[in-house]
Design a protein around this motif. Structure first.
Motif, PDB file in Angstrom:
ATOM      1  N   UNK A 195      45.059  55.908  39.387  1.00 36.49           N
ATOM      2  CA  UNK A 195      45.070  54.460  39.214  1.00 36.49           C
ATOM      3  C   UNK A 195      46.504  53.986  39.055  1.00 36.49           C
ATOM      4  N   UNK A 196      47.087  53.623  40.191  1.00 39.82           N
ATOM      5  CA  UNK A 196      48.465  53.135  40.131  1.00 39.82           C
ATOM      6  C   UNK A 196      48.458  51.666  39.754  1.00 39.82           C
ATOM      7  N   UNK A 197      49.444  51.259  38.972  1.00 43.50           N
ATOM      8  CA  UNK A 197      49.522  49.844  38.647  1.00 43.50           C
ATOM      9  C   UNK A 197      50.314  49.111  39.704  1.00 43.50           C
ATOM     10  N   UNK A 198      49.944  47.867  39.945  1.00 43.12           N
ATOM     11  CA  UNK A 198      50.685  47.067  40.897  1.00 43.12           C
ATOM     12  C   UNK A 198      51.944  46.551  40.207  1.00 43.12           C
ATOM     13  N   UNK A 199      53.077  46.826  40.796  1.00 43.07           N
ATOM     14  CA  UNK A 199      54.333  46.385  40.188  1.00 43.07           C
ATOM     15  C   UNK A 199      55.362  46.171  41.291  1.00 43.07           C
ATOM     16  N   UNK A 200      55.643  44.907  41.594  1.00 45.17           N
ATOM     17  CA  UNK A 200      56.551  44.647  42.713  1.00 45.17           C
ATOM     18  C   UNK A 200      57.984  45.023  42.380  1.00 45.17           C
ATOM     19  N   UNK A 201      58.280  45.176  41.089  1.00 41.07           N
ATOM     20  CA  UNK A 201      59.659  45.547  40.740  1.00 41.07           C
ATOM     21  C   UNK A 201      59.989  46.958  41.208  1.00 41.07           C
ATOM     22  N   UNK A 202      58.959  47.723  41.524  1.00 44.55           N
ATOM     23  CA  UNK A 202      59.192  49.084  42.016  1.00 44.55           C
ATOM     24  C   UNK A 202      60.084  49.073  43.246  1.00 44.55           C
ATOM     25  N   UNK A 203      60.108  47.938  43.939  1.00 44.69           N
ATOM     26  CA  UNK A 203      60.978  47.823  45.112  1.00 44.69           C
ATOM     27  C   UNK A 203      62.437  48.113  44.772  1.00 44.69           C
ATOM     28  N   UNK A 212      63.021  51.682  45.073  1.00 47.60           N
ATOM     29  CA  UNK A 212      62.955  52.192  46.437  1.00 47.60           C
ATOM     30  C   UNK A 212      64.147  51.707  47.248  1.00 47.60           C
ATOM     31  N   UNK A 235      57.018  55.587  44.171  1.00 50.87           N
ATOM     32  CA  UNK A 235      55.868  55.881  45.029  1.00 50.87           C
ATOM     33  C   UNK A 235      54.755  56.558  44.234  1.00 50.87           C
ATOM     34  N   UNK A 258      54.119  56.221  40.899  1.00 50.99           N
ATOM     35  CA  UNK A 258      53.537  55.492  39.778  1.00 50.99           C
ATOM     36  C   UNK A 258      53.028  54.093  40.112  1.00 50.99           C
ATOM     37  N   UNK A 259      53.652  53.445  41.075  1.00 52.11           N
ATOM     38  CA  UNK A 259      53.324  52.032  41.272  1.00 52.11           C
ATOM     39  C   UNK A 259      52.745  51.764  42.644  1.00 52.11           C
ATOM     40  N   UNK A 260      52.034  50.655  42.716  1.00 57.96           N
ATOM     41  CA  UNK A 260      51.593  50.141  44.004  1.00 57.96           C
ATOM     42  C   UNK A 260      52.389  48.864  44.216  1.00 57.96           C
ATOM     43  N   UNK A 261      53.000  48.721  45.376  1.00 57.79           N
ATOM     44  CA  UNK A 261      53.769  47.501  45.624  1.00 57.79           C
ATOM     45  C   UNK A 261      53.641  47.105  47.085  1.00 57.79           C
ATOM     46  N   UNK A 262      54.144  45.935  47.367  1.00 58.37           N
ATOM     47  CA  UNK A 262      53.957  45.355  48.693  1.00 58.37           C
ATOM     48  C   UNK A 262      54.515  46.297  49.766  1.00 58.37           C
TER      49      UNK A 262
END
Lengths: 300, 268
Positions: free
Chosen positions: A2-10, A13, B90, B92-96
Motif C-alpha cells: 500500500x503505497x501512499x500517494x505523494x507528489x513530492x516524491x518527484x 526522482x 519508487x 514508497x510512494x505513488x506519484x503522477x
C-alpha cells in the motif's frame, strides 16, 4: 503493497530524471532531426522528410535491403542464443554444488566472463579460434575439420554463437541460481514425503519459483543480443562478406564509416522502436506476473 | 537445494569450457612471439615477462588503465548517488506518472549504444567535455542509472516501512533518516548496485571509444589501436587482455558472497 500517494516524491526522482534525460532525450532529438535530412558533407543539410524511412522499409533499395537483411540475421541470432543459453543456464544452476568452498569458487569462475571488457572477449575468441595459433582452431583442424572463421560463413556463425554462449550463459545461470536459493527447504521436504519424482520437483517447485528471474534473464539476453556489436566486430568484422553483420554493426558502418547521418538516424529510430516495443511487452508481462503472485506471497 | 544427476560432470565441463579460452590467453601472454607463431605449445616453454614489462614501462599503455578506472569510478558514484533517492521514491510512494517513468528508465537500459554514439559525440563536443572521463561517465549513466534504480528499489522495498515511520516520529528529518538509517540498512544492496555499475561501465567500449581521442582513452581502445598499427603483436595483445581481466576478477572476489543475492536483484 500500500503505497501512499505523494507528489513530492518527484523531487526525489528529479536527479535521475535530469541525468537520464540529459543523456537520452537530447541525443534522441538530434537523431530525429538528422533522420529527416540529407547531407552532402560540409555541414550542408537538406530537408528529406520521411524519405529515409520509406527507403528503409523497402527491401528493393540498397538501404532497405541491408537493414532488413541485418534485422533478419539479428533476430535469428537472438533466437539461437536464447534457445541455447536459457536451458543451459537452468541446467548449470541446478548443477551448482550445495555448500562449502566450491560454491564460492564456482560463482567466481561463472561471473568471470561477465566482467571481461567486450572487445577483450572478442580478442580471446579471435585468438582461440585461429587455426594457426589458437587451441580451438588447431584442434578442430587437427581432427580433420576444415574450420576457418575468417573465410567460411558457417564457421563464423558458429564461432560468434559459441562465443556468446561462453560470454553470457553465466548470467542466466547466476540469475536462476539466485532464484533457486530463495526456495525454502520445507518445499523439498514436502515433495519428498509425497514421493515426487525429480522431474515433478523441477516442474512444480523449481520452475515456478524461477519464473521471474527467467523473465529477467530472457529480457536482458534478448536486448543485449539484439544490440550486440563489439564481440562479433572484433572476431569477424561482420564478415565473411556480410554474413555476421548485425544491426548495430550495419548502423555504425553507415553512421561513422560513410557519415550518412540521415540514413543512420532513420535506422536508429526504427531500431529503437523495435526494442521499445519488445521491451514494453516484456515489462507488461513481468509486472502482471508480479501482481498476480504478490498477494499470495504476502508482499515479498 | 536439490540437484540433478551427473551434476558434478556437467558443472566441471562447463567451468572448463569457461576457463579454457582464458587460459589460452594467459598462456600466450607469457610466450615469446616466435614461440606463438612457430609452434603449438600447451604451456610456455620459454616463459617471458617481456610483454608485461613493455606495458608497464610505456606510459601510453598504462595510462589507459588509469583512464578506464577513472570514468568507471566516476560513473559508479554518479549512478548510485542519483539512484538512491529515486529508488526510495519508487519503493514508497505513488506519484503522477510513476509507472511510465519507471518504464522509460528501463527502456533506456535497453537502448543500443550504437544509436547514441554519434549524437553523444556531438553533444559532448558542444559542451566541451569531449575526451574527458566525465563524458564517458555521463554517457554510461544512460544504462547504469536505470539499472541502479531497479536494483536499489528492490532492496529498499525489503526494508519495512515501520522503520521509516518510527524514525520520523522520533524527529529525524528526511536527509538525516536517509543517511543515518536507510543507507546502513541497505548497504549490501548499494554494494550490489555498485558492482553492476562497475561491471557494465568497465566492459562497455563503443561509447567509451567514441567519446575519447587522446587524453581519456580507455585501455580497451588503446589495445586495438596499438596492435593494429604495429602489425600483429600477439603476445602484447594477450598480455594487455590479461591485464584487463584482473580488475574484474578482483571485484568478483570481493563480492563473491553477495553474488547470488545480487543477481536476485533484491527481490525474487
Amino acid at each position: 503493497m500500500d503505497k501512499t500517494v505523494n507528489q513530492k516524491a518527484w523531487f526525489l526522482v528529479l536527479p535521475v530524471f535530469l541525468v537520464v534525460a540529459f543523456s537520452a532525450v537530447l541525443p534522441l532529438m538530434t537523431v530525429v532531426n538528422y533522420s529527416m535530412q540529407d547531407t552532402f558533407g560540409n555541414n550542408q543539410f537538406f530537408w528529406n522528410g520521411v524519405g529515409w524511412f520509406k527507403e528503409l522499409l523497402d527491401p528493393s533499395t540498397d538501404l532497405g535491403g541491408r537493414f532488413l537483411a541485418s534485422l533478419g540475421r539479428n533476430l535469428f541470432f537472438s533466437f539461437v542464443i536464447l534457445a541455447i543459453e536459457v536451458p543451459l543456464g537452468i541446467v548449470i544452476a541446478l548443477s551448482m554444488p550445495r555448500q562449502g568452498w566450491q560454491v564460492a569458487a564456482c560463482l567466481v569462475i561463472l561471473a568471470l566472463p561477465l566482467l571481461i571488457p567486450w572487445n577483450v572477449v572478442g580478442t580471446i575468441w579471435q585468438i582461440f579460434g585461429r587455426p594457426d595459433i589458437g587451441l580451438l582452431g588447431y584442434v578442430l583442424n587437427g581432427i580433420g575439420l576444415n574450420y576457418n572463421y575468417v573465410s567460411n560463413d558457417l564457421d563464423a556463425w558458429v564461432t560468434v554463437i559459441v562465443m556468446d554462449v561462453w560470454h553470457w550463459t553465466s548470467l542466466v545461470a547466476l540469475l536462476c541460481y539466485a532464484g533457486l536459493k530463495s526456495i525454502p527447504e520445507a518445499y523439498y521436504q514436502a515433495a519428498q514425503i509425497d514421493g515426487a519424482s525429480r522431474w515433478a520437483v523441477f516442474k512444480a517447485i523449481q520452475l515456478p519459483k524461477m519464473n521471474r528471474v527467467l523473465l529477467i534473464a530472457v529480457l536482458l539476453r534478448f536486448m543485449d543480443s539484439f544490440m550486440i556489436y563489439t564481440e562479433p566486430f572484433v572476431v569477424t568484422g561482420g564478415g565473411p562478406g556480410n554474413s555476421t553483420t548485425f544491426i548495430s554493426i550495419e548502423l555504425v558502418k553507415i553512421a561513422l564509416g560513410q557519415f550518412d547521418l540521415g540514413k543512420a538516424a532513420a535506422l536508429s529510430l526504427v531500431y529503437n522502436l523495435i526494442i521499445l516495443i519488445v521491451c514494453w511487452i516484456f515489462y507488461t508481462v513481468m509486472t502482471n506476473a508480479g501482481a498476480e503472485r504478490r498477494p499470495a506471497e504476502g508482499g515479498a | 537445494m536439490h540437484s540433478i544427476p551427473g551434476r558434478r560432470i556437467i558443472i566441471s565441463l562447463f567451468l572448463i569450457f569457461l576457463l579454457l579460452p582464458i587460459y589460452w590467453l594467459v598462456n600466450m601472454s607469457f610466450k615469446t612471439n616466435s614461440e606463438i607463431v612457430s609452434t603449438m605449445t600447451l604451456w610456455p616453454h620459454t616463459p617471458t615477462l617481456q610483454h608485461y614489462r613493455r606495458i608497464f614501462s610505456d606510459e601510453s599503455w598504462y595510462s589507459g588503465y588509469i583512464n578506464s578506472l577513472e570514468y568507471v569510478v566516476l560513473n559508479t558514484i554518479i549512478s548510485i548517488s542519483v539512484a538512491l533517492p529515486a529508488a526510495y521514491a519508487f519503493s514508497r510512494y505513488r506519484f503522477l506518472g510513476d509507472k511510465h517513468l519507471f518504464f522509460w528508465l528501463l527502456s533506456n537500459r535497453m537502448a543500443p549504444a550504437a544509436v547514441y554514439a554519434l549524437p553523444f559525440f556531438n553533444l559532448y563536443s558542444a559542451i566541451g567535455l569531449f575526451d574527458t572521463p566525465w563524458a564517458v561517465a555521463l554517457a554510461h549513466c544512460i544504462f547504469n542509472v536505470p539499472l541502479a534504480v531497479w536494483i536499489l528499489e528492490g532492496f529498499v522495498s525489503g526494508v519495512p516501512r515501520e522503520i521509516d515511520e518510527t524514525a520520523f516520529l522520533d524527529g529525524y528529518s528526511f536527509p538525516r533518516f536517509f543517511m543515518k538509517i536507510l543507507i546502513p540498512l541497505i548497504a549490501s544492496g548499494i554494494g550490489v548496485a555498485a558492482f553492476f555499475c562497475f561491471m557494465f561501465s568497465w566492459v562497455e567500449l563503443l561509447l567509451a571509444r567514441t567519446l575519447t581521442s587522446v587524453q581519456a582513452k580507455p585501455i580497451a581502445a588503446i589495445m586495438t589501436r596499438t596492435v593494429s598499427a604495429a602489425g600483429m603483436d600477439w603476445g602484447l595483445l594477450a598480455a594487455a587482455g590479461v591485464l584487463t581481466i584482473i580488475p574484474g576478477a578482483l571485484v568478483i572476489w570481493f563480492v563473491r558472497n553477495y553474488i547470488a543475492r545480487g543477481f536476485a536483484l533484491g527481490r525474487v
